[in-house]
Design a protein around this motif. Structure first.
Motif, short mmCIF file in Angstrom:
data_model
loop_
_atom_site.label_atom_id
_atom_site.label_comp_id
_atom_site.label_asym_id
_atom_site.label_seq_id
_atom_site.Cartn_x
_atom_site.Cartn_y
_atom_site.Cartn_z
N ARG A 397 0.81 -1.21 0.00
CA ARG A 397 0.00 0.00 0.00
C ARG A 397 0.85 1.27 0.00
NH1 ARG A 397 -3.81 0.18 4.75
NH2 ARG A 397 -2.41 -1.26 5.80
N GLY A 398 2.18 1.10 -0.05
CA GLY A 398 3.02 2.29 -0.01
C GLY A 398 4.19 2.28 -0.97
N ALA A 399 4.45 1.15 -1.63
CA ALA A 399 5.59 1.06 -2.53
C ALA A 399 5.20 0.25 -3.76
CB ALA A 399 6.79 0.40 -1.82
N GLY A 400 6.01 0.37 -4.81
CA GLY A 400 5.78 -0.42 -6.02
C GLY A 400 4.96 0.27 -7.08
N ARG A 401 4.38 1.45 -6.74
CA ARG A 401 3.60 2.22 -7.70
C ARG A 401 3.81 3.72 -7.41
NH1 ARG A 401 -2.53 1.32 -7.70
NH2 ARG A 401 -2.33 2.08 -9.85
N LEU A 402 3.56 4.53 -8.41
CA LEU A 402 3.45 5.97 -8.22
C LEU A 402 1.98 6.32 -8.37
CD1 LEU A 402 6.64 7.16 -10.11
CD2 LEU A 402 6.16 7.48 -7.67
N ALA A 403 1.26 6.27 -7.27
CA ALA A 403 -0.17 6.53 -7.24
C ALA A 403 -0.48 7.31 -5.98
CB ALA A 403 -0.95 5.21 -7.26
N ARG A 404 -1.59 8.01 -6.00
CA ARG A 404 -1.96 8.86 -4.87
C ARG A 404 -1.92 8.08 -3.55
NH1 ARG A 404 -4.41 13.74 -4.09
NH2 ARG A 404 -5.65 13.98 -2.17
N GLY A 405 -1.26 8.67 -2.56
CA GLY A 405 -1.15 8.06 -1.25
C GLY A 405 0.06 7.16 -1.07
N PHE A 406 0.73 6.81 -2.16
CA PHE A 406 1.95 5.99 -2.06
C PHE A 406 3.13 6.90 -1.70
CE2 PHE A 406 -0.71 2.87 -3.75
CZ PHE A 406 -0.07 1.65 -3.83
N ARG A 407 4.19 6.28 -1.19
CA ARG A 407 5.38 7.06 -0.86
C ARG A 407 6.02 7.58 -2.13
NH1 ARG A 407 10.48 6.39 3.20
NH2 ARG A 407 11.80 5.88 1.43
N GLY A 408 6.60 8.77 -2.03
CA GLY A 408 7.19 9.43 -3.20
C GLY A 408 8.56 8.91 -3.55
N ASP A 409 8.64 7.65 -3.93
CA ASP A 409 9.88 7.01 -4.37
C ASP A 409 9.80 6.79 -5.88
OD1 ASP A 409 10.58 6.84 -1.70
OD2 ASP A 409 9.95 4.75 -1.50
N ALA A 410 10.84 7.18 -6.61
CA ALA A 410 10.80 7.04 -8.06
C ALA A 410 12.20 6.84 -8.62
CB ALA A 410 10.17 8.28 -8.70
N VAL A 411 12.26 6.21 -9.78
CA VAL A 411 13.50 6.14 -10.56
C VAL A 411 13.20 6.63 -11.97
CG1 VAL A 411 14.56 4.27 -9.22
CG2 VAL A 411 13.10 3.70 -11.17
N LEU A 412 14.16 7.36 -12.53
CA LEU A 412 14.09 7.82 -13.91
C LEU A 412 15.19 7.11 -14.70
CD1 LEU A 412 12.54 10.00 -12.30
CD2 LEU A 412 13.42 11.70 -13.91
N VAL A 413 14.82 6.56 -15.84
CA VAL A 413 15.79 5.81 -16.65
C VAL A 413 15.78 6.33 -18.08
CG1 VAL A 413 15.68 3.73 -15.24
CG2 VAL A 413 14.08 4.00 -17.13
N ASP A 414 16.92 6.18 -18.74
CA ASP A 414 17.11 6.71 -20.09
C ASP A 414 16.77 5.68 -21.15
OD1 ASP A 414 18.02 9.18 -19.09
OD2 ASP A 414 20.04 8.35 -18.82
N GLY A 415 15.56 5.20 -21.15
CA GLY A 415 15.15 4.22 -22.15
C GLY A 415 13.86 3.55 -21.75
N ASP A 416 13.30 2.79 -22.66
CA ASP A 416 12.04 2.11 -22.45
C ASP A 416 12.29 0.76 -21.78
OD1 ASP A 416 9.68 0.68 -22.62
OD2 ASP A 416 9.44 0.90 -24.79
N PRO A 417 11.94 0.59 -20.51
CA PRO A 417 12.21 -0.68 -19.82
C PRO A 417 11.36 -1.82 -20.33
CG PRO A 417 10.91 0.76 -18.42
CD PRO A 417 11.29 1.57 -19.62
#
Length: 440
Positions: A397-417
């Motif tokens: 309920r707090g990790a694994g997604r960037l959705a409202r209410g989740f913790r603000g953890d993110a990675v940016l990558v230079d390509g299409d995973p």
């Protein structure tokens, strides 16, 4: 405050211990921590500290542009915006849909421009050994914003968990395992005076009473999960990883003690019988599990037992200068890959874990790459280090997604995973609880 959305802060007893142990960690890495978000230093823009006796709130930050991937649904949103306020996702999606939320925090937010890059939730390493501040920061910088410890020798993971609460740009959010429940812990029993009497046991930690004591002390010191084993180590040339060291009854005693304290058990295992005994004993996850058989996979699917294969560790073993270990790695890796694919086909939940230790930190993206090479579709390989691993460690309920209410953890990558998961091995930007993580 940058706390787990689903977990209360540790008790005062644990906090005292965390402060003492954390002081040693901070002393070892003082130069790096001096610039972190802590009450003794000026906060970066968008970070609020709150009272001196409480961890600071997370950062307020906007990730502007880029292509957003939601691992849960597989949805891809181009020209997306992610709005993080006080360390928590306020909005994530198309520019138009997030315009009002972005405007509401614009004046106090730091902006990260993500045009031309892909934006994913922070990755989760479900099996890693972090004992120093430098190791923790390296794992974080490589994209692991949440981790589950595979145990440490002297409760360092519990101290690092506290460091992460105070400075989420310095260490990943941690589920700590404390010390290893193993037959011969050696000097690890000196990690706590309450464990020291167990050193006198001639046969080691084997009786139900000794196993229960190990679990109870771990939990009293703040461990979130319990780590045990059913087989000897693969990484030692003098041990045979197919030799069983605990039987089903002993494993059951450990699981029962952990459950009484509200904790789950992860189990180091290799042999087919060992894995089977561990699953029937009630462990929550099988670690390594090279010779995991289909009979046991069916039990795992029915029970919801996770498989954390740690393929990256086996790949590293294959490159070891010791010929015994190198041969072991070359034999184990293809067998483990086949086990991963069959487990996936049967519906066994799978989580990514690097088993990094000893100062050598593999990027969690490498484990995703090996999952893909084992035959998992790209999105499902990514899920093993996002939604799947988050569910294993109790943070779904707090990790694994960037959705409202989740913790603000993110990675940016230079390509299409989705086209090439290897891009996850080297994130260009990592954000932990709304704070951009600096380079090592």
């Amino acid at each position: 405050m940058c706390l787990d959305p689903v977990a209360a802060p540790p008790s005062s007893q644990v906090t005292r211990r965390g402060v003492l142990a954390g002081a040693a960690v901070l002393a070892a890495g003082g130069a790096a921590v001096a610039g972190s978000a802590s009450p003794a230093t000026a906060a970066p823009r968008g970070v609020s500290h709150g009272g001196s006796g409480r961890p600071p709130r997370g950062g307020t930050l906007i990730i502007d542009g880029g292509t957003l991937l939601d691992p849960l649904t597989g949805r891809v949103t181009e020209d997306a915006v992610v709005v993080i306020e006080d360390g928590v996702v306020r909005a994530a999606g198309a520019r138009g849909a997030t315009r009002r939320d972005a405007a509401a925090v614009r004046e106090k937010a730091r902006v990260v421009h993500a045009d031309g890059r892909w934006v994913l939730p922070g990755l989760v390493d479900a099996h890693i050994h972090l004992s120093t501040h430098a190791e923790a920061h390296r794992a974080l910088r490589l994209g692991a914003t949440s981790v589950r410890s595979g145990s440490t020798a002297f409760y360092q993971d519990i101290a690092l968990r506290e460091l992460a609460r105070w400075a989420p740009d310095q260490a990943p959010r941690m589920r700590a395992a404390g010390v290893f429940v193993t037959p011969k812990p050696g000097d690890t029993l000196l990690a706590d005076p309450d464990l020291a009497p167990l050193l006198r046991l001639k046969d080691g930690i084997r009786t139900p009473e000794a196993l229960r004591r190990m679990v109870e002390v771990n939990l009293s010191r703040g461990a979130d999960v319990i780590k045990t084993r059913v087989n000897e180590r693969a990484g030692s040339p003098t041990e045979n990883p197919l030799t069983q060291v605990y039987d089903r009854d002993q494993l059951s005693a450990t699981v029962a003690a952990a459950r009484r304290g509200g904790a789950t058990v992860l189990c180091h295992s290799y042999s087919e019988k060992g894995v089977h005994d561990a699953v029937l004993a009630g462990v929550h996850s099988i670690e390594h599990g090279v010779y995991l058989g289909e009979r046991t996979m069916h039990h795992m699917r029915e029970r919801g037992t996770f498989f954390t294969p740690t393929l990256a560790a086996m790949a590293s073993l294959a490159a070891d200068p010791d010929p015994v270990l190198a041969e072991r790695g070359r034999v184990f890796l293809p067998i483990a890959r086949r086990a991963v694919l069959r487990a996936f086909e049967l519906g066994v939940p799978i989580a990514a874990g690097t088993d990094s230790s000893g100062g050598v930190i593999d990027p969690i993206g490498r484990e995703v790459e090996l999952m893909r090479e084992a035959g998992l579709p790209a999105l499902d390989a990514i899920r093993t280090a996002t939604t799947g691993a988050a569910r294993l460690i109790g943070l779904e309920r707090g990790a694994g997604r960037l959705a409202r209410g989740f913790r603000g953890d993110a990675v940016l990558v230079d390509g299409d995973p989705l086209s090439d998961v290897s891009v996850l091995k080297a994130p260009s930007t990592v954000i932990g609880c709304g704070i951009q993580v600096s380079d090592d």
